[in-house]
Design an enzyme around this catalytic site. Sequence first.
Site, PDB file in Angstrom:
ATOM      1  N   ALA A 295      14.908  28.268 -14.921  1.00 57.34           N
ATOM      2  CA  ALA A 295      13.679  28.063 -14.129  1.00 57.34           C
ATOM      3  C   ALA A 295      13.977  27.235 -12.889  1.00 57.34           C
ATOM      4  O   ALA A 295      14.710  26.244 -12.947  1.00 57.34           O
ATOM      5  CB  ALA A 295      12.625  27.353 -14.975  1.00 57.34           C
TER       6      ALA A 295
ATOM      7  N   PRO B 232      24.924  31.117  -8.511  1.00 53.23           N
ATOM      8  CA  PRO B 232      24.752  32.378  -7.780  1.00 53.23           C
ATOM      9  C   PRO B 232      24.700  32.147  -6.270  1.00 53.23           C
ATOM     10  O   PRO B 232      24.239  31.101  -5.809  1.00 53.23           O
ATOM     11  CB  PRO B 232      23.386  32.894  -8.267  1.00 53.23           C
ATOM     12  CG  PRO B 232      23.014  32.052  -9.444  1.00 53.23           C
ATOM     13  CD  PRO B 232      23.719  30.744  -9.261  1.00 53.23           C
TER      14      PRO B 232
ATOM     15  N   ASP C   5      11.314  24.531   0.763  1.00 53.76           N
ATOM     16  CA  ASP C   5      12.232  24.251   1.868  1.00 53.76           C
ATOM     17  C   ASP C   5      11.552  23.540   3.027  1.00 53.76           C
ATOM     18  O   ASP C   5      10.445  23.897   3.427  1.00 53.76           O
ATOM     19  CB  ASP C   5      12.848  25.569   2.386  1.00 53.76           C
ATOM     20  CG  ASP C   5      13.732  26.243   1.336  1.00 53.76           C
ATOM     21  OD1 ASP C   5      13.928  25.662   0.257  1.00 53.76           O
ATOM     22  OD2 ASP C   5      14.232  27.348   1.626  1.00 53.76           O
TER      23      ASP C   5
ATOM     24  N   ILE D 126      16.088  36.608 -11.796  1.00 47.16           N
ATOM     25  CA  ILE D 126      17.369  36.431 -12.486  1.00 47.16           C
ATOM     26  C   ILE D 126      17.138  36.165 -13.976  1.00 47.16           C
ATOM     27  O   ILE D 126      17.808  36.758 -14.833  1.00 47.16           O
ATOM     28  CB  ILE D 126      18.160  35.265 -11.839  1.00 47.16           C
ATOM     29  CG1 ILE D 126      18.618  35.674 -10.421  1.00 47.16           C
ATOM     30  CG2 ILE D 126      19.352  34.870 -12.706  1.00 47.16           C
ATOM     31  CD1 ILE D 126      19.240  34.552  -9.605  1.00 47.16           C
TER      32      ILE D 126
ATOM     33  N   GLY E 216      17.507  22.568   5.397  1.00 48.18           N
ATOM     34  CA  GLY E 216      16.140  22.747   4.892  1.00 48.18           C
ATOM     35  C   GLY E 216      16.044  22.670   3.379  1.00 48.18           C
ATOM     36  O   GLY E 216      14.979  22.902   2.808  1.00 48.18           O
TER      37      GLY E 216
ATOM     38  N   TYR F  27      16.507  20.906  -2.890  1.00 54.18           N
ATOM     39  CA  TYR F  27      17.081  21.958  -3.752  1.00 54.18           C
ATOM     40  C   TYR F  27      18.593  21.748  -3.944  1.00 54.18           C
ATOM     41  O   TYR F  27      19.103  21.843  -5.066  1.00 54.18           O
ATOM     42  CB  TYR F  27      16.796  23.316  -3.088  1.00 54.18           C
ATOM     43  CG  TYR F  27      17.209  24.529  -3.863  1.00 54.18           C
ATOM     44  CD1 TYR F  27      16.415  25.046  -4.883  1.00 54.18           C
ATOM     45  CD2 TYR F  27      18.396  25.201  -3.558  1.00 54.18           C
ATOM     46  CE1 TYR F  27      16.793  26.187  -5.571  1.00 54.18           C
ATOM     47  CE2 TYR F  27      18.774  26.348  -4.235  1.00 54.18           C
ATOM     48  CZ  TYR F  27      17.967  26.841  -5.246  1.00 54.18           C
ATOM     49  OH  TYR F  27      18.343  27.974  -5.928  1.00 54.18           O
TER      50      TYR F  27
HETATM   51  P1  NAD Z   1      12.021  33.526  -9.283  1.00 54.63           P
HETATM   52  O1  NAD Z   1      11.113  32.754  -8.393  1.00 54.63           O
HETATM   53  O2  NAD Z   1      12.000  35.009  -9.224  1.00 54.63           O
HETATM   54  O3  NAD Z   1      11.795  33.109 -10.809  1.00 54.63           O
HETATM   55  C1  NAD Z   1      11.684  31.760 -11.172  1.00 54.63           C
HETATM   56  C2  NAD Z   1      11.222  31.660 -12.598  1.00 54.63           C
HETATM   57  O4  NAD Z   1      11.084  30.267 -12.913  1.00 54.63           O
HETATM   58  C3  NAD Z   1       9.858  32.305 -12.854  1.00 54.63           C
HETATM   59  O5  NAD Z   1       9.913  33.033 -14.076  1.00 54.63           O
HETATM   60  C4  NAD Z   1       8.907  31.120 -13.020  1.00 54.63           C
HETATM   61  O6  NAD Z   1       7.839  31.381 -13.917  1.00 54.63           O
HETATM   62  C5  NAD Z   1       9.843  30.077 -13.579  1.00 54.63           C
HETATM   63  N1  NAD Z   1       9.345  28.716 -13.340  1.00 54.63           N
HETATM   64  C6  NAD Z   1       9.103  28.103 -12.156  1.00 54.63           C
HETATM   65  N2  NAD Z   1       8.645  26.859 -12.375  1.00 54.63           N
HETATM   66  C7  NAD Z   1       8.597  26.682 -13.716  1.00 54.63           C
HETATM   67  C8  NAD Z   1       8.205  25.621 -14.558  1.00 54.63           C
HETATM   68  N3  NAD Z   1       7.761  24.443 -14.073  1.00 54.63           N
HETATM   69  N4  NAD Z   1       8.267  25.799 -15.903  1.00 54.63           N
HETATM   70  C9  NAD Z   1       8.706  26.967 -16.426  1.00 54.63           C
HETATM   71  N5  NAD Z   1       9.102  28.008 -15.680  1.00 54.63           N
HETATM   72  C10 NAD Z   1       9.049  27.871 -14.331  1.00 54.63           C
HETATM   73  O7  NAD Z   1      13.464  32.944  -8.981  1.00 54.63           O
HETATM   74  P2  NAD Z   1      14.933  33.594  -9.102  1.00 54.63           P
HETATM   75  O8  NAD Z   1      15.375  33.959  -7.753  1.00 54.63           O
HETATM   76  O9  NAD Z   1      15.008  34.570 -10.201  1.00 54.63           O
HETATM   77  O10 NAD Z   1      15.761  32.271  -9.491  1.00 54.63           O
HETATM   78  C11 NAD Z   1      16.105  31.942 -10.823  1.00 54.63           C
HETATM   79  C12 NAD Z   1      17.070  30.768 -10.780  1.00 54.63           C
HETATM   80  O11 NAD Z   1      18.241  31.122 -10.032  1.00 54.63           O
HETATM   81  C13 NAD Z   1      16.492  29.523 -10.096  1.00 54.63           C
HETATM   82  O12 NAD Z   1      16.947  28.369 -10.752  1.00 54.63           O
HETATM   83  C14 NAD Z   1      17.090  29.592  -8.711  1.00 54.63           C
HETATM   84  O13 NAD Z   1      17.172  28.336  -8.107  1.00 54.63           O
HETATM   85  C15 NAD Z   1      18.455  30.179  -9.016  1.00 54.63           C
HETATM   86  N6  NAD Z   1      19.101  30.826  -7.880  1.00 54.63           N
HETATM   87  C16 NAD Z   1      18.501  31.895  -7.269  1.00 54.63           C
HETATM   88  C17 NAD Z   1      19.147  32.473  -6.177  1.00 54.63           C
HETATM   89  C18 NAD Z   1      18.574  33.665  -5.485  1.00 54.63           C
HETATM   90  O14 NAD Z   1      19.128  34.065  -4.447  1.00 54.63           O
HETATM   91  N7  NAD Z   1      17.515  34.287  -5.959  1.00 54.63           N
HETATM   92  C19 NAD Z   1      20.370  31.981  -5.735  1.00 54.63           C
HETATM   93  C20 NAD Z   1      20.928  30.883  -6.376  1.00 54.63           C
HETATM   94  C21 NAD Z   1      20.292  30.308  -7.467  1.00 54.63           C
END
Ligand code: NAD
Length: 240
Positions: A84, A178, A89, A14, A144, A148
């Site tokens: 980030a 999201p 879980d 995202i 789980g 989070y």
């Molecule tokens: P992803 O795992 O693809 O990407 C996560 C990103 O966070 C990566 O670029 C990683 O390098 C970075 N990151 C992790 N720990 C870090 C740290 N300590 N310092 C700096 N960067 C760090 O995840 P995603 O699915 O793209 O999710 C992005 C955001 O959207 C998250 O906050 C997630 O909780 C939220 N989200 C995702 C979903 C989904 O279905 N994918 C749904 C709801 C919310």
Amino acid sequence: MKRTALVTGGTRGIGGGVSMALNDAGYLVAANYQNGVETAEKFQNETGIPTFSWDVSDYQSCEKGILNVCETLGGTIDILVNNAGITRDCMLHRMNPEDWAKVISINLNSVFNMCRLIIPSMRDRQFGRIINISSVNGLKGQVGQSNYSAAKAGILGFTKALALESASKGITVNAVAPGYVSTDMTEAIPHNIKESIKTQIPVGRFGKIEEIANTVLFLADEKSSFITGAVLSVNGGQYL
Ligand code: NAD
């Protein structure tokens, strides 16, 4: 002059989509990440968006990282996207304190760290857009995911409080929640559980990265100045 934007976790998933959408819209973008150097290098080469590695859960690292971003982009941060996040879980009766602390630290404390360091310059310049990425599971809870869900719900309270503090300073603070989106994070969910989640989504599918990125772009716009303290759900009707 071009507005500058900083996206945490902005090199893939995202966050990667958000960085690219802001870049395409003409903002000067910096993408933070931690780990995954190869992914970040590939992202930088393909998009031309500079990437910066640091751990957003560590206050001193954020301080150094932000300074580096400002020196590289040649300005201060106008738009901050706190994206980030991680999952660890586990049912609460088996969860260890480390997995609780890590999720709270990376998903919630990071939002404090980044906002605390960037808000003074936004207040000075009387302009800012802060967009915090929460989750449908911060709104409704999820088995789980007590760690989070707590972190993502915490983001919502934080967003509203900071929105009130910042409203008279030209700074808007909003959250995007999201639903399920196809990324590395949801790749970890077993196939049968993903299929069962899909049946709970009226639109009948997981969301696309661009659909979340487009919402962030909308909130980042100067013309979105009357939207603050809001939580925008982008979840295909899964939770209303
Ligand atoms: P992803 O795992 O693809 O990407 C996560 C990103 O966070 C990566 O670029 C990683 O390098 C970075 N990151 C992790 N720990 C870090 C740290 N300590 N310092 C700096 N960067 C760090 O995840 P995603 O699915 O793209 O999710 C992005 C955001 O959207 C998250 O906050 C997630 O909780 C939220 N989200 C995702 C979903 C989904 O279905 N994918 C749904 C709801 C919310």
